[in-house]
Every structure is written in C-alpha cells, then in structure tokens.
Scaffold this active site. Structure first.
Site, PDB file in Angstrom:
ATOM      1  N   SER A  38     -34.034  -0.859  -4.161  1.00  0.00           N
ATOM      2  CA  SER A  38     -35.073  -1.313  -3.226  1.00  0.00           C
ATOM      3  C   SER A  38     -35.266  -0.387  -2.032  1.00  0.00           C
ATOM      4  CB  SER A  38     -34.762  -2.723  -2.729  1.00  0.00           C
ATOM      5  OG  SER A  38     -33.651  -2.710  -1.845  1.00  0.00           O
ATOM      6  N   LYS A  76     -32.240  -3.386   4.278  1.00  0.00           N
ATOM      7  CA  LYS A  76     -33.697  -3.263   4.367  1.00  0.00           C
ATOM      8  C   LYS A  76     -34.082  -2.567   5.672  1.00  0.00           C
ATOM      9  CE  LYS A  76     -34.072  -5.773   0.619  1.00  0.00           C
ATOM     10  NZ  LYS A  76     -34.435  -5.156  -0.673  1.00  0.00           N
TER      11      LYS A  76
END
Length: 204
Positions: A38, A76
């Site tokens: 990701s 993230k």
C-alpha cells in the site's frame, strides 16, 4: 557482598545502558515492518522502519496508526488534518479548495498513464493471484486516486481531532477511504528512517 560489587563494577554500566534503551523503546521509539504494497513505491513490502513516538502530526508525514477494526498497525501518509476539506479531481488534490502537489505519487501516476501499472503489477513481488487482482483493480480505475466506488472526483471533510490517512499506492491501499479517519490517539508514531534492507537504509 564483594562478588556483587565486582559484578556491578564489571557489568553496571552495560546494564544501565541496556535499561535506558529498554525504557526509551517503551516510551520514545519503536520499529515496524511494512506489510503489503500500500505504500509502494515509497516503502516496500517487508521493509523495517524506525518510528519516533509523541511527535506533532504534520501533513504528509508517514505515520503508524492502529486500525481498531482489524486490530493491527498500518503505515500510511497523513493527507487530511483536523477540519480539512479534502477533494480529489482526476488525480489532483485540493486541500480547502487549494490545489496541492503530491510529488511522492509522480512515479506511479506516470506508470498508470502509460499502461495502468500493468507492467508494474506483473513484476517481482506480484506473482500469482496477487498480481492478477492488482492488475484487475488498475484496469477498472479511470484515475490513480479513486474512492471506494471508483469515482475520480470525491471529497472528505475531516472531523476535528482526526486525520485522513492514505497509502501511496492509491489503487491497492486500504486506508481512510475504507475505514474512515483516525483519531490522534490511534496514531502511535512517525516513521523517520528505513532500517532494513541494508541496500535501502536511510530516510525517505
């Protein structure tokens, strides 16, 4: 008694340093392993990061957050700050109506425009069903950053005291688009340094 004194004389400094390191590990720093793709291409699957706790949270920081639904820690990037209105229009980011560059996406956006990342998702690390799944996601998308319904134009309003977190590989990242924004208490630290692999040690 003398043997204990001798032990302290020989090992006391070492034990003190070890204790201080252990305490600092609990309160000030940690390390985390990147799981999945990701954060490609900024961070790769399996890399180990040095994380500093208790730092102020700034926009575009790469942070570690605890995802309560999945009971796991995720890595993230902070896109939305408390109170922000975040809008995407055809891969352009607007923060409170001001267009804002995302240079860390430039490489993958170019690849998306070239061949919808089909070559990338056919390479090393994308063998088997994973690569097939990623390629199918990319084929359906009309932009690199889309919402959960593949809309290219969408917006978020970030609640006060919370943060909007997105992965750098927007096509395959599960992030605030799927699980919602994150409270400050759920952000456990900022990733500052890559510890592993040796060939990629350094900042990012």
């Amino acid at each position: 008694m003398n043997s204990f004194k001798n032990f302290l004389k020989e090992w006391g400094l070492f034990l003190l340093i070890l204790s201080l390191l252990a305490l600092s590990r609990i309160f000030f720093w940690s390390n985390v392993r990147v799981e999945g793709h990701s954060m490609d291409p900024t961070l790769a699957d399996g890399e180990i990061l040095f994380v500093v706790k208790h730092l102020p949270i700034d926009r575009f920081d790469i942070v570690v957050a605890h995802e309560e639904d999945g009971n796991k820690d995720i890595v993230k990037r902070v896109i939305g700050m408390p109170g922000d209105t975040i809008r995407y229009e055809n891969d352009k980011l607007y923060i409170n109506d001001k267009e804002t560059d995302e240079p860390y996406l430039a490489d993958y956006i170019k690849r998306f425009k070239d061949d919808k990342l089909q070559s990338t998702y056919s390479g090393k690390g994308f063998e088997g069903n994973k690569g097939t799944f990623f390629r199918s996601i990319a084929q359906k998308a009309q932009a690199f950053t889309v919402d959960v319904n593949y809309n290219t134009n969408f917006s978020f309003t970030v609640p006060e005291g919370e943060y909007l977190l997105l992965g750098d590989d927007r096509l395959v990242s599960s992030d605030s688009r799927h699980v919602g924004t994150f409270k400050a208490k759920d952000i456990t630290g900022e990733a500052k340094f890559r510890l592993w692999p040796i060939t990629r040690i350094g900042t990012f």
